[in-house]
Each structure stands twice: as C-alpha cells, then as structure tokens.
Design a protein around this motif. Sequence first.
Motif, PDB file in Angstrom:
ATOM      1  N   ILE A   1       0.832  -1.199   0.000  1.00 35.66           N
ATOM      2  CA  ILE A   1       0.000   0.000   0.000  1.00 35.66           C
ATOM      3  C   ILE A   1       0.868   1.251   0.000  1.00 35.66           C
ATOM      4  O   ILE A   1       0.553   2.236  -0.670  1.00 35.66           O
ATOM      5  CB  ILE A   1      -0.976  -0.006   1.196  1.00 35.66           C
ATOM      6  N   THR A   2       1.975   1.232   0.724  1.00 35.78           N
ATOM      7  CA  THR A   2       2.880   2.383   0.749  1.00 35.78           C
ATOM      8  C   THR A   2       3.440   2.653  -0.636  1.00 35.78           C
ATOM      9  O   THR A   2       3.470   3.802  -1.084  1.00 35.78           O
ATOM     10  CB  THR A   2       4.015   2.150   1.762  1.00 35.78           C
TER      11      THR A   2
ATOM     12  N   ILE B   1       2.725   6.008  -2.967  1.00 40.83           N
ATOM     13  CA  ILE B   1       3.809   6.803  -3.555  1.00 40.83           C
ATOM     14  C   ILE B   1       3.604   6.919  -5.069  1.00 40.83           C
ATOM     15  O   ILE B   1       3.747   8.000  -5.641  1.00 40.83           O
ATOM     16  CB  ILE B   1       5.175   6.186  -3.203  1.00 40.83           C
ATOM     17  N   ALA B   2       3.259   5.821  -5.702  1.00 40.32           N
ATOM     18  CA  ALA B   2       3.042   5.845  -7.153  1.00 40.32           C
ATOM     19  C   ALA B   2       1.857   6.725  -7.519  1.00 40.32           C
ATOM     20  O   ALA B   2       1.926   7.509  -8.478  1.00 40.32           O
ATOM     21  CB  ALA B   2       2.829   4.421  -7.669  1.00 40.32           C
ATOM     22  N   VAL B   3       0.770   6.630  -6.780  1.00 39.03           N
ATOM     23  CA  VAL B   3      -0.416   7.433  -7.065  1.00 39.03           C
ATOM     24  C   VAL B   3      -0.160   8.911  -6.754  1.00 39.03           C
ATOM     25  O   VAL B   3      -0.628   9.792  -7.467  1.00 39.03           O
ATOM     26  CB  VAL B   3      -1.633   6.893  -6.278  1.00 39.03           C
ATOM     27  N   GLY B   4       0.592   9.183  -5.701  1.00 36.49           N
ATOM     28  CA  GLY B   4       0.883  10.563  -5.318  1.00 36.49           C
ATOM     29  C   GLY B   4       1.906  11.242  -6.206  1.00 36.49           C
ATOM     30  O   GLY B   4       1.997  12.472  -6.228  1.00 36.49           O
ATOM     31  N   ALA B   5       2.677  10.479  -6.949  1.00 35.74           N
ATOM     32  CA  ALA B   5       3.713  11.061  -7.804  1.00 35.74           C
ATOM     33  C   ALA B   5       3.107  11.891  -8.933  1.00 35.74           C
ATOM     34  O   ALA B   5       3.668  12.921  -9.313  1.00 35.74           O
ATOM     35  CB  ALA B   5       4.599   9.963  -8.372  1.00 35.74           C
ATOM     36  N   PHE B   6       1.962  11.489  -9.452  1.00 31.26           N
ATOM     37  CA  PHE B   6       1.349  12.225 -10.553  1.00 31.26           C
ATOM     38  C   PHE B   6       0.871  13.619 -10.137  1.00 31.26           C
ATOM     39  O   PHE B   6       1.239  14.609 -10.783  1.00 31.26           O
ATOM     40  CB  PHE B   6       0.208  11.418 -11.182  1.00 31.26           C
TER      41      PHE B   6
ATOM     42  N   ALA C   1       2.462   8.364   4.970  1.00 28.86           N
ATOM     43  CA  ALA C   1       2.541   6.972   4.500  1.00 28.86           C
ATOM     44  C   ALA C   1       3.203   6.076   5.547  1.00 28.86           C
ATOM     45  O   ALA C   1       2.753   4.941   5.765  1.00 28.86           O
ATOM     46  CB  ALA C   1       3.304   6.912   3.186  1.00 28.86           C
ATOM     47  N   ALA C   2       4.237   6.548   6.203  1.00 26.56           N
ATOM     48  CA  ALA C   2       4.915   5.747   7.230  1.00 26.56           C
ATOM     49  C   ALA C   2       4.008   5.520   8.434  1.00 26.56           C
ATOM     50  O   ALA C   2       3.989   4.429   9.010  1.00 26.56           O
ATOM     51  CB  ALA C   2       6.205   6.430   7.669  1.00 26.56           C
ATOM     52  N   TYR C   3       3.231   6.531   8.815  1.00 23.14           N
ATOM     53  CA  TYR C   3       2.300   6.357   9.927  1.00 23.14           C
ATOM     54  C   TYR C   3       1.213   5.352   9.551  1.00 23.14           C
ATOM     55  O   TYR C   3       0.848   4.498  10.349  1.00 23.14           O
ATOM     56  CB  TYR C   3       1.675   7.695  10.323  1.00 23.14           C
ATOM     57  N   GLY C   4       0.730   5.461   8.330  1.00 24.83           N
ATOM     58  CA  GLY C   4      -0.272   4.497   7.874  1.00 24.83           C
ATOM     59  C   GLY C   4       0.270   3.087   7.877  1.00 24.83           C
ATOM     60  O   GLY C   4      -0.399   2.146   8.309  1.00 24.83           O
TER      61      GLY C   4
END
Length: 152
Positions: free
Chosen positions: A13-14, A18-23, A50-53
């Motif tokens: 999921i992390t 990251i991949a989804v947030g890069a766009f 993301a690390a907390y999640g």
Amino acid sequence: MSPLFAAFGPFAITLLLIAVGAFPYALWVTRRKPSQPARWAVIGIAVAIAAYGAGTLYGLAFTNPLDLCAHKTGDGVYMDAGRDYRLASVSVDSFPPSITCRWTSGHSTDLVWFWAPPLLYAGLACFALCSALLLIDSSKRQEDLAERGCDA
C-alpha cells in the motif's frame, strides 16, 4: 486474511500511495514551480503520512488488533500461527505506532515494520525544517518589501 495483509499489505500500500501521489506532485511542480523547500516540505509530510499508515497497518491496529496478531479458532480463541500459544494481550500505541502481541508462552511480537518509525520521524523532520525555511524566506521578503515602501 488479516495475517497475510499484516505481512505484505503495508509495504504494498505504501508503494501504491507513492506511485499514485507522484502524478499530482509532478503536476503541481510543473505548473506552479514551487521553491525547493516547498517541494521538500510536501515530500516530507507525504512520507510521514505513508509511514504512519504503514505503522498502524492502515488503521487495522485500531479497529482489529486481535485479528492482526493471531488466527481466531472455531471456538473463538486467538492462537499464534503454527504454534500452540494463545494470545494473552495486545497493546496498541498511536504515536509512535506500535502493535505488540503478547503470548501465553511469554514471548511477544511487534507487528510494526522496522522502517516505519524512522521514516515517520525523517518525514516529520524534513517537513519541520522546510517549513521553517519557508517562514524565514517569507519574513525576509516582507522585510524587503517594507524597506522599499511597498505594501505587502
């Protein structure tokens, strides 16, 4: 299903986040052209979130901590996978994220990935430092405008 998710889910999921947030990040950078501290502040807070999640197994630590630690048998007892130990207790701390399963055998296991807390602190430190740099830069700009006699 939960032990499988606890084993592989947070990392997957992390990476997906990251991949989804890069766009949107790339779109923001190319259209708005923010300063370096602004870019790093956004990256830092995204990494911390993301690390907390991942550290809380994306909320399952708060909603289903028993299911993360053990398999529920037919008679409702939570047992350690592959062993004959019963689950004695589960402790969940929200910050820094910690999920500790204690067994009747006396041993305990921590379900938080080893990389989650250091990444959380690094992201928060990056965000705090870059935010401070942005505030300092903003105050310098306001002072420059005041010296020139411009209204800010």
